[in-house]
Design an enzyme around this catalytic site. Structure first.
Site, PDB file in Angstrom:
ATOM      1  N   LYS A 190       0.801  -1.237   0.000  1.00  0.00           N
ATOM      2  CA  LYS A 190       0.000   0.000   0.000  1.00  0.00           C
ATOM      3  C   LYS A 190       0.831   1.283   0.000  1.00  0.00           C
ATOM      4  CE  LYS A 190      -4.192  -1.671   2.311  1.00  0.00           C
ATOM      5  NZ  LYS A 190      -5.189  -1.350   3.355  1.00  0.00           N
TER       6      LYS A 190
ATOM      7  N   ASP B  66     -10.124   3.129   1.691  1.00  0.00           N
ATOM      8  CA  ASP B  66     -10.399   2.898   3.126  1.00  0.00           C
ATOM      9  C   ASP B  66     -10.949   4.188   3.738  1.00  0.00           C
ATOM     10  OD1 ASP B  66      -9.608   0.245   3.277  1.00  0.00           O
ATOM     11  OD2 ASP B  66      -7.520   0.747   3.727  1.00  0.00           O
TER      12      ASP B  66
HETATM   13  P1  NAP Z   1      -1.465  -1.940  12.054  1.00  0.00           P
HETATM   14  O1  NAP Z   1      -1.006  -0.992  10.998  1.00  0.00           O
HETATM   15  O2  NAP Z   1      -0.622  -3.091  12.422  1.00  0.00           O
HETATM   16  O3  NAP Z   1      -1.747  -1.049  13.385  1.00  0.00           O
HETATM   17  C1  NAP Z   1      -2.217  -1.659  14.558  1.00  0.00           C
HETATM   18  C2  NAP Z   1      -2.368  -0.603  15.666  1.00  0.00           C
HETATM   19  O4  NAP Z   1      -2.964  -1.257  16.792  1.00  0.00           O
HETATM   20  C3  NAP Z   1      -1.058   0.000  16.158  1.00  0.00           C
HETATM   21  O5  NAP Z   1      -1.293   1.343  16.536  1.00  0.00           O
HETATM   22  C4  NAP Z   1      -0.710  -0.857  17.372  1.00  0.00           C
HETATM   23  O6  NAP Z   1      -0.015  -0.155  18.371  1.00  0.00           O
HETATM   24  C5  NAP Z   1      -2.082  -1.174  17.912  1.00  0.00           C
HETATM   25  N1  NAP Z   1      -2.084  -2.470  18.609  1.00  0.00           N
HETATM   26  C6  NAP Z   1      -1.802  -3.682  18.067  1.00  0.00           C
HETATM   27  N2  NAP Z   1      -1.918  -4.649  19.012  1.00  0.00           N
HETATM   28  C7  NAP Z   1      -2.255  -4.014  20.168  1.00  0.00           C
HETATM   29  C8  NAP Z   1      -2.498  -4.461  21.484  1.00  0.00           C
HETATM   30  N3  NAP Z   1      -2.434  -5.759  21.819  1.00  0.00           N
HETATM   31  N4  NAP Z   1      -2.843  -3.549  22.429  1.00  0.00           N
HETATM   32  C9  NAP Z   1      -2.912  -2.232  22.106  1.00  0.00           C
HETATM   33  N5  NAP Z   1      -2.682  -1.747  20.873  1.00  0.00           N
HETATM   34  C10 NAP Z   1      -2.365  -2.624  19.904  1.00  0.00           C
HETATM   35  O7  NAP Z   1      -2.891  -2.563  11.673  1.00  0.00           O
HETATM   36  P2  NAP Z   1      -4.020  -1.920  10.717  1.00  0.00           P
HETATM   37  O8  NAP Z   1      -3.711  -2.259   9.307  1.00  0.00           O
HETATM   38  O9  NAP Z   1      -4.201  -0.504  11.108  1.00  0.00           O
HETATM   39  O10 NAP Z   1      -5.301  -2.798  11.119  1.00  0.00           O
HETATM   40  C11 NAP Z   1      -5.904  -2.663  12.389  1.00  0.00           C
HETATM   41  C12 NAP Z   1      -7.298  -3.297  12.395  1.00  0.00           C
HETATM   42  O11 NAP Z   1      -8.122  -2.608  11.472  1.00  0.00           O
HETATM   43  C13 NAP Z   1      -7.340  -4.770  11.968  1.00  0.00           C
HETATM   44  O12 NAP Z   1      -8.244  -5.439  12.814  1.00  0.00           O
HETATM   45  C14 NAP Z   1      -7.879  -4.721  10.556  1.00  0.00           C
HETATM   46  O13 NAP Z   1      -8.593  -5.893  10.195  1.00  0.00           O
HETATM   47  C15 NAP Z   1      -8.833  -3.534  10.666  1.00  0.00           C
HETATM   48  N6  NAP Z   1      -9.152  -2.877   9.375  1.00  0.00           N
HETATM   49  C16 NAP Z   1     -10.447  -2.822   8.990  1.00  0.00           C
HETATM   50  C17 NAP Z   1     -10.781  -2.196   7.804  1.00  0.00           C
HETATM   51  C18 NAP Z   1     -12.222  -2.166   7.369  1.00  0.00           C
HETATM   52  O14 NAP Z   1     -12.467  -1.926   6.177  1.00  0.00           O
HETATM   53  N7  NAP Z   1     -13.172  -2.339   8.247  1.00  0.00           N
HETATM   54  C19 NAP Z   1      -9.783  -1.617   7.007  1.00  0.00           C
HETATM   55  C20 NAP Z   1      -8.446  -1.673   7.456  1.00  0.00           C
HETATM   56  C21 NAP Z   1      -8.146  -2.316   8.649  1.00  0.00           C
HETATM   57  P3  NAP Z   1       1.596   0.096  18.339  1.00  0.00           P
HETATM   58  O15 NAP Z   1       1.796   1.273  17.421  1.00  0.00           O
HETATM   59  O16 NAP Z   1       1.953   0.369  19.746  1.00  0.00           O
HETATM   60  O17 NAP Z   1       2.201  -1.180  17.799  1.00  0.00           O
END
Ligand code: NAP
Length: 288
Positions: free
Chosen positions: A74, A111
């Site tokens: 991306k 998104d």
């Molecule tokens: P990402 O880039 O890996 O970011 C994850 C974020 O969550 C980071 O800020 C991380 O904190 C935090 N985090 C991870 N594990 C944690 C924990 N155990 N406790 C507290 N904070 C935690 O992931 P992403 O791509 O943003 O995706 C995140 C979620 O969004 C996923 O569930 C994904 O399926 C969902 N999503 C949904 C859509 C939709 O269309 N509905 C679209 C995109 C994503 P740190 O910075 O401290 O590591």
């Protein structure tokens, strides 16, 4: 949609990722084409990071109408594109590419569009209101940008506070909105401030559904909205807690379907069949 119906006029779109096996997009988009009787197909293209430049030249050369991009492409795709939408430029990530008739590669972030459209569909108007965003990863970038563009004041709370601070500063600068940052454990102090709380962390996502980023002892108030971008399960613990407190709770399936719908609209110029796309996603979970 029978394979035999593929002919010389079939138009092709798809998704470029590594890996792509678990994507829901092919079933969602192909069911939409079928419902509208369109001679289009959507295919997965597993593409190694080192092959991305060739893949982008290839889609143009082969007359492919457009692609979605997923992990890990991306951000890496940005320098390979000719034009970016304002959202894609500000967020620094592209999940949809349109190949224009003259071969121009246009990058969009659906998104962000999907999240904004889903807020509107649920009657959630954030203009002039406060929004708390939990998490500072990829999904948070699209969410924070969209909220600021819609006129909300945003506070980003993240486990790693430096990431929250960077995101808030960057997006406030790009949108001329107001954003602050803090640690995730500041939820108790910030909870009452927000009209809308958006969880963008994966905490509570299937299969680890017994977790929530929101402390159980912190209550939501009626009138507040809890939005979880997680789409599986359809009701997370975070949402269930908000609902029990009398707040409104919304899950991520609408954002997921609407980001796909925005890509469909960009490629085909037609209005996407949202209900068909949502049913296709739910059906594919049932088949796992
Ligand atoms: P990402 O880039 O890996 O970011 C994850 C974020 O969550 C980071 O800020 C991380 O904190 C935090 N985090 C991870 N594990 C944690 C924990 N155990 N406790 C507290 N904070 C935690 O992931 P992403 O791509 O943003 O995706 C995140 C979620 O969004 C996923 O569930 C994904 O399926 C969902 N999503 C949904 C859509 C939709 O269309 N509905 C679209 C995109 C994503 P740190 O910075 O401290 O590591």
């Amino acid at each position: 949609m029978e394979l035999s119906s593929i002919n010389g006029r079939t138009k092709l779109v798809g998704i470029i990722g590594w890996p792509v096996e678990h994507t829901l997009s092919p079933v969602m988009q192909n069911e939409a084409f079928k419902a509208l009787g369109m001679n289009w197909r959507y295919l997965p293209f597993p593409t190694r990071p080192s092959d991305l430049p060739d893949a982008m030249r290839g889609i143009r050369a082969l007359g492919i109408k457009g692609v979605n991009l997923t992990i890990p492409h991306k951000e890496a795709v940005l320098p390979l594109l000719d034009e970016l939408s304002p959202a894609a430029k500000a967020i620094g990530a592209v999940n949809t590419v349109l190949v224009e008739p003259d071969g121009t590669l246009f990058g969009e972030n659906t998104d962000a569009l999907g999240f904004g459209e889903d807020l509107k569909a649920h009657g959630i108007d954030v203009a002039g209101k406060n929004a708390l965003v939990l998490g500072a990863g990829g999904a948070a970038r699209a969410v924070v940008y969209t909220l600021l563009e819609m006129g909300a004041s945003v506070c980003v709370l993240n486990r790693s506070v430096d990431r929250a601070e960077m995101l808030a500063k960057e997006m406030a600068g790009k949108t001329s909105g107001e954003a602050c940052a803090g640690r995730l454990d500041e939820i108790p102090q910030k909870a009452g401030w927000a009209y809308l709380v958006v969880n963008t962390t994966p905490v509570g996502m299937w299969p680890a559904v017994d977790a929530s980023p929101w402390p159980e002892e912190v209550r939501f108030k009626p009138g507040q909205v809890a939005y979880d971008v997680i789409y599986r399960p359809q009701e997370t613990l975070f949402m269930a807690h908000a609902r029990k407190c009398g707040a409104k709770a919304v899950g991520g399936i609408g954002m997921l379907v609407r980001q796909g719908a925005a890509a469909f609209r960009l490629w085909t110029g037609k209005e996407p069949p949202l209900a068909v796309m949502e049913a296709a996603v739910k059906m594919s979970w049932g088949n796992e």
